[in-house]
Structures are given as C-alpha cells and as structure tokens.
Scaffold this motif. Structure first.
Motif, PDB file in Angstrom:
ATOM      1  N   ALA A  97      -1.504  -2.225  -4.192  1.00 55.10           N
ATOM      2  CA  ALA A  97      -0.108  -2.335  -3.762  1.00 55.10           C
ATOM      3  C   ALA A  97       0.304  -3.790  -3.565  1.00 55.10           C
ATOM      4  CB  ALA A  97       0.095  -1.540  -2.482  1.00 55.10           C
ATOM      5  N   ARG A  98      -0.620  -4.597  -3.056  1.00 55.17           N
ATOM      6  CA  ARG A  98      -0.329  -6.016  -2.823  1.00 55.17           C
ATOM      7  C   ARG A  98      -0.205  -6.798  -4.131  1.00 55.17           C
ATOM      8  NH1 ARG A  98      -5.145  -7.627  -0.821  1.00 55.17           N
ATOM      9  NH2 ARG A  98      -5.719  -8.373  -2.894  1.00 55.17           N
ATOM     10  N   ASP A  99      -1.127  -6.541  -5.061  1.00 58.98           N
ATOM     11  CA  ASP A  99      -1.164  -7.329  -6.291  1.00 58.98           C
ATOM     12  C   ASP A  99      -0.126  -6.900  -7.314  1.00 58.98           C
ATOM     13  OD1 ASP A  99      -3.261  -8.629  -5.134  1.00 58.98           O
ATOM     14  OD2 ASP A  99      -4.822  -7.758  -6.411  1.00 58.98           O
ATOM     15  N   HIS A 100       0.336  -5.648  -7.219  1.00 56.44           N
ATOM     16  CA  HIS A 100       1.266  -5.142  -8.237  1.00 56.44           C
ATOM     17  C   HIS A 100       2.456  -4.446  -7.576  1.00 56.44           C
ATOM     18  CE1 HIS A 100      -1.806  -6.052 -11.225  1.00 56.44           C
ATOM     19  NE2 HIS A 100      -2.680  -5.378 -10.492  1.00 56.44           N
ATOM     20  N   PRO A 101       3.248  -5.160  -6.818  1.00 59.92           N
ATOM     21  CA  PRO A 101       4.387  -4.539  -6.135  1.00 59.92           C
ATOM     22  C   PRO A 101       5.370  -3.946  -7.136  1.00 59.92           C
ATOM     23  CG  PRO A 101       4.540  -6.935  -6.053  1.00 59.92           C
ATOM     24  CD  PRO A 101       3.175  -6.622  -6.577  1.00 59.92           C
ATOM     25  N   GLY A 102       5.848  -2.752  -6.808  1.00 60.50           N
ATOM     26  CA  GLY A 102       6.830  -2.100  -7.666  1.00 60.50           C
ATOM     27  C   GLY A 102       6.243  -1.262  -8.772  1.00 60.50           C
ATOM     28  N   ARG A 103       4.946  -1.415  -9.038  1.00 57.59           N
ATOM     29  CA  ARG A 103       4.312  -0.644 -10.115  1.00 57.59           C
ATOM     30  C   ARG A 103       3.307   0.391  -9.599  1.00 57.59           C
ATOM     31  NH1 ARG A 103       5.411  -2.241 -15.215  1.00 57.59           N
ATOM     32  NH2 ARG A 103       6.231  -4.345 -15.540  1.00 57.59           N
ATOM     33  N   VAL A 104       2.942   0.306  -8.339  1.00 58.44           N
ATOM     34  CA  VAL A 104       1.921   1.190  -7.773  1.00 58.44           C
ATOM     35  C   VAL A 104       2.559   2.081  -6.715  1.00 58.44           C
ATOM     36  CG1 VAL A 104      -0.233   1.301  -6.460  1.00 58.44           C
ATOM     37  CG2 VAL A 104       0.089  -0.475  -8.218  1.00 58.44           C
ATOM     38  N   GLU A 105       2.377   3.381  -6.878  1.00 55.18           N
ATOM     39  CA  GLU A 105       2.875   4.358  -5.912  1.00 55.18           C
ATOM     40  C   GLU A 105       1.683   5.039  -5.254  1.00 55.18           C
ATOM     41  OE1 GLU A 105       5.619   8.427  -5.696  1.00 55.18           O
ATOM     42  OE2 GLU A 105       5.549   7.229  -7.538  1.00 55.18           O
ATOM     43  N   LEU A 106       1.509   4.821  -3.960  1.00 52.16           N
ATOM     44  CA  LEU A 106       0.414   5.428  -3.204  1.00 52.16           C
ATOM     45  C   LEU A 106       0.901   6.726  -2.574  1.00 52.16           C
ATOM     46  CD1 LEU A 106      -1.021   2.262  -1.416  1.00 52.16           C
ATOM     47  CD2 LEU A 106      -1.701   3.244  -3.629  1.00 52.16           C
ATOM     48  N   CYS A 107       0.119   7.785  -2.747  1.00 52.93           N
ATOM     49  CA  CYS A 107       0.533   9.116  -2.297  1.00 52.93           C
ATOM     50  C   CYS A 107      -0.576   9.797  -1.488  1.00 52.93           C
ATOM     51  CB  CYS A 107       0.905   9.983  -3.484  1.00 52.93           C
ATOM     52  SG  CYS A 107       2.208   9.319  -4.538  1.00 52.93           S
ATOM     53  N   PRO A 108      -0.808   9.367  -0.242  1.00 50.14           N
ATOM     54  CA  PRO A 108      -1.778  10.090   0.600  1.00 50.14           C
ATOM     55  C   PRO A 108      -1.272  11.511   0.836  1.00 50.14           C
ATOM     56  CG  PRO A 108      -1.172   7.961   1.549  1.00 50.14           C
ATOM     57  CD  PRO A 108      -0.199   8.231   0.464  1.00 50.14           C
ATOM     58  N   GLN A 109      -2.140  12.490   0.631  1.00 53.62           N
ATOM     59  CA  GLN A 109      -1.710  13.880   0.704  1.00 53.62           C
ATOM     60  C   GLN A 109      -1.202  14.260   2.094  1.00 53.62           C
ATOM     61  OE1 GLN A 109      -4.546  16.635  -0.952  1.00 53.62           O
ATOM     62  NE2 GLN A 109      -3.547  18.410  -0.051  1.00 53.62           N
ATOM     63  N   ASP A 110      -1.813  13.689   3.137  1.00 53.92           N
ATOM     64  CA  ASP A 110      -1.378  14.047   4.487  1.00 53.92           C
ATOM     65  C   ASP A 110      -0.017  13.447   4.841  1.00 53.92           C
ATOM     66  OD1 ASP A 110      -2.309  11.439   4.596  1.00 53.92           O
ATOM     67  OD2 ASP A 110      -3.240  11.663   6.568  1.00 53.92           O
ATOM     68  N   GLU A 111       0.464  12.525   3.998  1.00 55.50           N
ATOM     69  CA  GLU A 111       1.777  11.921   4.237  1.00 55.50           C
ATOM     70  C   GLU A 111       2.840  12.419   3.261  1.00 55.50           C
ATOM     71  OE1 GLU A 111       1.567   7.663   4.254  1.00 55.50           O
ATOM     72  OE2 GLU A 111      -0.373   7.643   5.290  1.00 55.50           O
ATOM     73  N   THR A 112       2.469  12.598   2.006  1.00 52.61           N
ATOM     74  CA  THR A 112       3.461  12.907   0.965  1.00 52.61           C
ATOM     75  C   THR A 112       3.221  14.229   0.256  1.00 52.61           C
ATOM     76  OG1 THR A 112       2.207  11.734  -0.747  1.00 52.61           O
ATOM     77  CG2 THR A 112       3.766  10.437   0.550  1.00 52.61           C
ATOM     78  N   GLY A 113       2.106  14.915   0.549  1.00 55.07           N
ATOM     79  CA  GLY A 113       1.783  16.143  -0.169  1.00 55.07           C
ATOM     80  C   GLY A 113       1.104  15.842  -1.491  1.00 55.07           C
ATOM     81  N   LEU A 114       0.965  16.879  -2.318  1.00 52.53           N
ATOM     82  CA  LEU A 114       0.312  16.729  -3.617  1.00 52.53           C
ATOM     83  C   LEU A 114       1.172  15.887  -4.561  1.00 52.53           C
ATOM     84  CD1 LEU A 114      -0.950  20.403  -4.150  1.00 52.53           C
ATOM     85  CD2 LEU A 114      -2.313  18.421  -3.463  1.00 52.53           C
ATOM     86  N   LEU A 115       0.533  15.298  -5.564  1.00 57.08           N
ATOM     87  CA  LEU A 115       1.276  14.527  -6.556  1.00 57.08           C
ATOM     88  C   LEU A 115       2.283  15.429  -7.265  1.00 57.08           C
ATOM     89  CD1 LEU A 115      -1.532  12.390  -8.246  1.00 57.08           C
ATOM     90  CD2 LEU A 115      -0.064  11.786  -6.335  1.00 57.08           C
ATOM     91  N   ASP A 116       3.472  14.912  -7.481  1.00 57.18           N
ATOM     92  CA  ASP A 116       4.522  15.668  -8.162  1.00 57.18           C
ATOM     93  C   ASP A 116       4.374  15.471  -9.671  1.00 57.18           C
ATOM     94  OD1 ASP A 116       6.742  16.964  -9.042  1.00 57.18           O
ATOM     95  OD2 ASP A 116       8.181  15.858  -7.782  1.00 57.18           O
ATOM     96  N   LEU A 117       3.484  16.260 -10.265  1.00 58.05           N
ATOM     97  CA  LEU A 117       3.211  16.106 -11.690  1.00 58.05           C
ATOM     98  C   LEU A 117       4.379  16.569 -12.550  1.00 58.05           C
ATOM     99  CD1 LEU A 117      -0.548  17.140 -11.962  1.00 58.05           C
ATOM    100  CD2 LEU A 117       0.435  14.853 -11.752  1.00 58.05           C
ATOM    101  N   ASP A 118       5.179  17.501 -12.044  1.00 60.77           N
ATOM    102  CA  ASP A 118       6.351  17.926 -12.817  1.00 60.77           C
ATOM    103  C   ASP A 118       7.308  16.757 -13.015  1.00 60.77           C
ATOM    104  OD1 ASP A 118       5.576  20.590 -13.154  1.00 60.77           O
ATOM    105  OD2 ASP A 118       6.344  21.143 -11.185  1.00 60.77           O
ATOM    106  N   ALA A 119       7.505  15.983 -11.963  1.00 59.27           N
ATOM    107  CA  ALA A 119       8.387  14.821 -12.086  1.00 59.27           C
ATOM    108  C   ALA A 119       7.760  13.740 -12.964  1.00 59.27           C
ATOM    109  CB  ALA A 119       8.706  14.255 -10.705  1.00 59.27           C
ATOM    110  N   LEU A 120       6.437  13.576 -12.859  1.00 60.52           N
ATOM    111  CA  LEU A 120       5.750  12.534 -13.623  1.00 60.52           C
ATOM    112  C   LEU A 120       5.647  12.858 -15.104  1.00 60.52           C
ATOM    113  CD1 LEU A 120       2.734  11.628 -11.301  1.00 60.52           C
ATOM    114  CD2 LEU A 120       4.668  10.157 -11.869  1.00 60.52           C
TER     115      LEU A 120
END
Length: 331
Positions: free
Chosen positions: A157-180
């Motif tokens: 996240a530090r080295d590549h701002p704007g290109r990395v999306e962190l998705c901890p499951q306890d915070e955001t739920g499962l990855l939204d693969l339909d959107a991806l």
C-alpha cells in the motif's frame, strides 16, 4: 538413466515474522556467490530433511542474485513442512534447494489484474513489482482473514498508492469477484493465487473472458483421479478419460512398461529402476515434467494452460495418464 536437477546448499541468513503466522526466510550461498536466476512467479524446492521437500514461491527481488526469499505460512493441519520451518529452522542453518522453477510466469500484456488471497500474495508480489517496472497499467486486490494476517500489506500500500486494494475479510467481507471479473476485457491478463474457493470462483467468473486471460497457481491439488481429470490451470481444461491400463515406451532406454489402473506412470517408471526427479506427487509443483514424443496424454495436473494441454508435448507423470493406448516419453 536418472533425470536430475542440480541441488544447491544455502544458508539461512534471515528469519523474520512478516504477518501473523508467516515468516520470511532469506537464503544465501555459504560462499557468498550468486544464486540461480529466476523470474516472477517462480518457486523453489526446500529440502528440509529426508522425505521433507516443500515448494515455496519466491517473493524477493529477481534482480538480487545474492539472496532467495520465501514466506512460509504455518499450516496447523499441514504435513510438517511449515511446522519445521517455523519451529526448527534457524538463522545459520544450512539446507538444500532445487530450482527455481516457473510454471506461473508473467506474460506480456498492457494491463494486469492481480488477485491474491492470504499467502497467495507470495508469487504475486514480484509480479506487481515487475508490472510497475514495465510501466504497465495494473491493479492488485489482496484479501485475507485479518489485516494482521496479510503479509507485505503495508509495504504494498505504501509503495504503490492507488493501485493496491487491501480487503481484510473481518473489515470488508469476501472479495467482490463479480465486480472485479464481471466484465470481460480483451486487454487484460488476470493472475490469481490463494485458497481453492477463491481460485474456483475466479475460474467460474472468467469463463466468458478471452481464452488464456486467467492464470492461476494452486498450492494444493484439485480432485481429478478416478472419474477423470478436473479443471486445469485455466478455465476450459479438458476432462479426463476413464481409468484403464496403457503402455509407456521410454525412448532413451527402449524399455516398454505397462501402467495399470490405479498406479501412476512415475511409480511404474521408478519401479523399473529409472530415477525421475519428483517432489509433490500431486501435479502442483512441476518437478516431474516430461517430454512426450508420441501419443496423447490425459492431463490431470494443475499446472498446464489449455494451450499447453492441447499441444500435448509435455506432461507431469506423477498424476497424468494416457488417452491413447501408448505413450512414448523422453525418459
């Protein structure tokens, strides 16, 4: 006639936690010499002891020939490799390695979507750095159980701002693969590594994408024996055939062997006294790759792309069988 691959002794020059349950090993030659070259997506065999050989993705800098780096997740229900690394391996210890070997290489594309789950970030990490180096358009979506369990998350996240999306499951739920992955793109390669449910879901959603757009790497095999082969390294892999005996000719020795139902080519070849380099015996590591000179393989590995399966010029003899009555192999 044995098939061999060089083994190299390396020294553990660093061992440090990089996330909850994950340690980063740094390995160097005892004499300080350069290590074999590798490319993003490669993995290394760690020879931890008699009968204890494990494969781990290289996650360091391919441009640094002085050190190999692998990140190892402790697997409570594993077969002992990760426990050995976490509990017994220490700085100053010497172990053997084989490789590097790459069946998950970064192809040429103007745009990449990287999807990582948990320890699946390890082969993706050098790919991200390579895509950035090339000046390509890319995005990483990285999920994990918790933020604390996600290795290298803060650094990415530090080295590549704007290109990395962190998705901890306890915070955001499962990855939204339909959107991806819901909208197929013709200009994008998708690289995905992580637990099997993530890979299966990605394959399902990429069924309508262009052929070869999705590349996945598995740490454990899919179910494929008995009723036939399962899905391969990409969506659209061919299903297997019914179990039956077949013949294998070893071109380098002129020997012909019969492979019965319920036994692998590797087992039969070894029983005949031909030493073949192998490791996982599950069709996931690529160690036993063998050239096919004649005949039609029944691919049951989790490594080959659909195009490579169709070409039929290599196979992994620890799990794959034959569609034809006879195979001629370069052994």
């Amino acid at each position: 006639m044995p098939v061999t691959e060089p083994e190299l002794d390396v020294k553990v020059v660093g061992k440090a936690p990089v996330a909850e349950g994950v340690v980063l090993l740094s390995l160097a030659r005892p004499d300080g010499g350069p290590l074999p070259a590798w490319t993003p997506g490669a993995h290394l065999d760690l020879l931890l002891g008699p009968g204890l050989v494990r494969q781990y993705s290289l996650c360091g800098d391919p441009g640094d020939s002085s050190v190999f780096q692998v990140a190892v997740l402790r697997e409570p229900g594993g077969r002992g490799g990760s426990a050995y690394v976490h509990d017994r391996l220490a700085e100053g210890d010497t172990i053997g390695v084989r490789g590097p070997r790459n069946r998950f290489g970064l192809g040429e594309s103007s745009r990449y979507l990287f999807v990582a789950g948990g320890i699946g970030i390890t082969p993706i990490l050098p790919m991200v750095e390579e895509a950035a180096r090339r000046g390509c358009d890319w995005r990483l979506v990285y999920g994990g159980r918790t933020r604390a369990s996600m290795a290298f998350a803060d650094r990415l996240a530090r080295d590549h701002p704007g290109r990395v999306e962190l998705c901890p499951q306890d915070e955001t739920g499962l990855l939204d693969l339909d959107a991806l992955l819901g909208d197929p793109r013709t200009d994008t390669l998708v690289y995905c590594c992580g637990p099997e449910p993530l890979l299966a879901a990605a394959q399902e959603r990429c069924a309508s994408w262009p052929k070869g757009a999705l590349r996945v790497e598995r740490f454990v095999p899919t179910a494929r024996n008995g009723a036939g082969a399962a899905e391969g390294a990409e969506e659209g892999a061919t299903a297997g055939t019914v179990e039956r005996a077949f013949e294998v000719e070893l071109a380098l020795t002129g020997t012909t062997l019969t492979v019965p139902e319920g036994r692998s080519i590797l087992e039969v070849v070894e029983e005949a006294g031909v030493a073949v380099l192998s490791s996982c015996r599950e069709g996931t590591c690529g160690t036993c790759e063998t050239a096919v000179l004649s005949g039609v393989p029944d691919h049951r590995d989790d490594l080959l792309t659909e195009e490579e399966r169709e070409a039929g010029d290599v196979m992994f003899i620890c799990v794959s069988r034959a569609r034809s009555a006879r195979l001629v192999l370069e052994l």
